[in-house]
Design an enzyme around this catalytic site. Structure first.
Site, PDB file in Angstrom:
ATOM      1  N   GLY A  40      26.277  13.697 -55.889  1.00  0.00           N
ATOM      2  CA  GLY A  40      27.260  14.397 -55.052  1.00  0.00           C
ATOM      3  C   GLY A  40      28.370  13.502 -54.534  1.00  0.00           C
ATOM      4  O   GLY A  40      28.615  12.399 -55.039  1.00  0.00           O
ATOM      5  N   HIS A 441      12.784 -14.031 -32.363  1.00  0.00           N
ATOM      6  CA  HIS A 441      13.953 -14.840 -32.017  1.00  0.00           C
ATOM      7  C   HIS A 441      14.231 -15.810 -33.152  1.00  0.00           C
ATOM      8  O   HIS A 441      13.294 -16.424 -33.658  1.00  0.00           O
ATOM      9  CB  HIS A 441      13.659 -15.608 -30.723  1.00  0.00           C
ATOM     10  CG  HIS A 441      14.764 -16.552 -30.344  1.00  0.00           C
ATOM     11  ND1 HIS A 441      15.959 -16.104 -29.823  1.00  0.00           N
ATOM     12  CD2 HIS A 441      14.860 -17.901 -30.446  1.00  0.00           C
ATOM     13  CE1 HIS A 441      16.741 -17.158 -29.588  1.00  0.00           C
ATOM     14  NE2 HIS A 441      16.107 -18.259 -29.968  1.00  0.00           N
TER      15      HIS A 441
END
Ligand code: NAI
Length: 462
Positions: A40, A441
């Site tokens: 599409g 982290h």
């Protein structure tokens, strides 16, 4: 004539997902698609090609602006536009080919051609009529037109033409500061075009949290995009390969003109249902041209369903995908549910913008007491190392219960980071739940945790 349990019309993200889900649930399925390739608008002339161009042009930006600082010396790359378009086409083929593979794997028949529904239970493709117990319409949308503006896909283009320009224009005028205008405007600005965005409203990206929209506009202005806000485009005229755009400033009704090599019309999209035969079938359509459906995506005509851009709601590939799955599961007798309150929106500029749920404006309108937790990427170690410290995370929570109501992120990987909040919202989480979850982290996602901490006793690094 072949007989199917389900025939899906349209193989965009809504249609192909619906077809695959139906097949996975044991149904005999076909999907009708008239384009040469599956996928599409999204895969062929929308999300995917624009992301390839955004990525390539962002790499150029990095080389021009940040490489030398990182100790990467050498001649700055120049733009080989033909090759960039080839890279874009290759990206498209890989993805559309992927859907073809998935169809084969799941035994979904691709009926090649444009489909129509001569009567409930029948789908016509070319000269052949096929039978189906259920028909799912997933025919998508097309660019909406603007009075006085004639699109030729050469000088005055929609997003489709903007992805295939023969060269990078010197001057590009974008009509509409929505998602398409800003993504493609960014691409061409990075590639060296002078880009002017003309927007009817007094702010960019309508519906977005206003603080984020203001910050976003500032950042794009710094990148070279010029904004003319509060301006209604009256029309365009093309002469000698150049376009003149006429617009009126709403504050004083004064009329202005600007000449451009290319004009991109990005003023919204409308449902595409041409040629399906819906009127003769008596399928109810809203005044906005959307097919009316119930919460199971059924239309008023028994056995005919509709999903995606052709029905109500945001015109987003992922919304269509969710509806495709839910529609299939409903047909199979399951009890699916799409949570329209948790559908993320992402703008893939640099930095990205990601949002989900309520905005400050919508909460004020509801008169709901809320708290805001904010954290700037300037306080995020990873963002600083990667030249990506512009922007912030903003989380909105219920003032009494701390439940997350919405989030807005402008910054690095915002389109990915937003999903942590989506999952939290689906589970009815409080900001404290996010804040107490250990985040690795150094990652950008620590900024989300810090914003959640800011909803309580305070962020650590702010
Ligand atoms: P949009 O609805 O996002 O923005 C259109 C803009 O044009 C609005 O700001 C409107 O005020 C302005 N406008 C309308 N008439 C005007 C006029 N006469 N003069 C000046 N400005 C005018 O529409 P857009 O960007 O065309 O996108 C269409 C759809 O495609 C949207 O629903 C969007 O969500 C979807 N899309 C989503 C993407 C994503 O999720 N990243 C990417 C591309 C498209």
């Amino acid at each position: 004539m072949s007989s199917y349990d389900v025939i899906v019309i349209g193989a965009g993200p809504g249609g192909y997902v619906a077809a695959i889900r139906c097949a996975q649930l044991g149904m005999k399925v076909a999907c009708v698609e008239g384009r040469e390739t599956l996928g599409g608008t999204c895969l062929n002339v929308g999300c995917i090609p624009s992301k390839a161009l955004l990525h390539a042009s962002h790499m150029l930006h990095e080389a021009e602006h940040n490489f030398a600082t990182m100790g990467l010396k050498g001649k700055a790359p120049s733009v080989d536009w033909k090759q960039m378009l080839a890279y874009k086409s290759d990206t498209i083929s890989q993805n559309t080919g992927g859907i073809e593979f998935l169809f084969k794997k799941n035994k979904v028949d691709w009926l090649k051609g444009w489909g129509s529904i001569p009567e409930a239970g029948k789908v016509k493709v070319g000269d052949e009529v096929h039978e189906a117990k259920h028909i799912i319409i997933a025919s998508g949308s097309e660019a909406s037109s603007l009075p006085g503006v004639e699109v030729d896909e050469k000088t005055v283009v929609t997003s489709t033409g903007a992805l295939e320009l023969p060269k990078v224009p010197k001057k590009l005028v974008v009509i509409g500061a929505g998602v398409i205008g800003l993504e493609l405007g960014s691409v061409y600005a990075r590639l060296g075009a002078e880009v002017q965005v003309i927007e009817f409203l007094d702010a960019i990206t309508p519906g977005m949290d206003a603080e984020i929209a203001r910050q976003f506009q500032k950042m794009l202005t710094k990148q070279g995009l010029k904004f003319t806000l509060g301006a209604a485009v009256q029309g365009t005229s093309v002469k000698g390969g150049k376009a003149t755009v006429t617009y009126k400033l709403r504050k004083d009704d004064s009329e202005h003109e600007v000449v451009a090599d290319t004009v991109l019309v990005a003023t919204g999209r409308k449902p595409y249902t041409d040629g399906l035969g819906l009127e003769a079938l008596g399928v109810e359509i809203s005044e906005r041209g959307q097919i009316k459906t119930n919460d199971r995506y059924a239309t008023n005509v028994s056995g005919i369903y509709a999903i995606g851009d052709a029905i109500d709601g945001p015109m987003l590939a992922h919304k269509a995908e969710d509806e495709g799955m839910a529609c299939a599961e409903g047909i199979a007798g399951q009890h699916p549910h799409v949570n329209y309150g948790v559908i993320p929106g992402v703008i893939y500029t640099h930095p990205e913008v990601g949002n989900v749920g309520e905005t400050e404006e919508s909460l004020k309108k509801q008169g709901r007491a809320y708290k805001v937790g904010k954290f700037p990427f300037m306080g995020n170690a990873r963002a600083k190392a990667n030249f990506a410290a512009d922007g912030f995370v903003k989380i909105l929570v219920d003032a009494a219960t701390d439940r997350v109501l919405g989030a807005h992120i402008i910054g690095p990987m915002a389109g990915d980071l937003i999903h942590e909040i989506c999952v939290a919202m689906e589970f009815g989480a409080a900001a404290e739940d996010l804040a107490r979850t250990c985040h690795a982290h150094p990652t950008y996602s620590e900024a989300v945790r810090e914003a959640a901490l800011a909803c309580g006793d305070g962020a650590i690094h702010a």
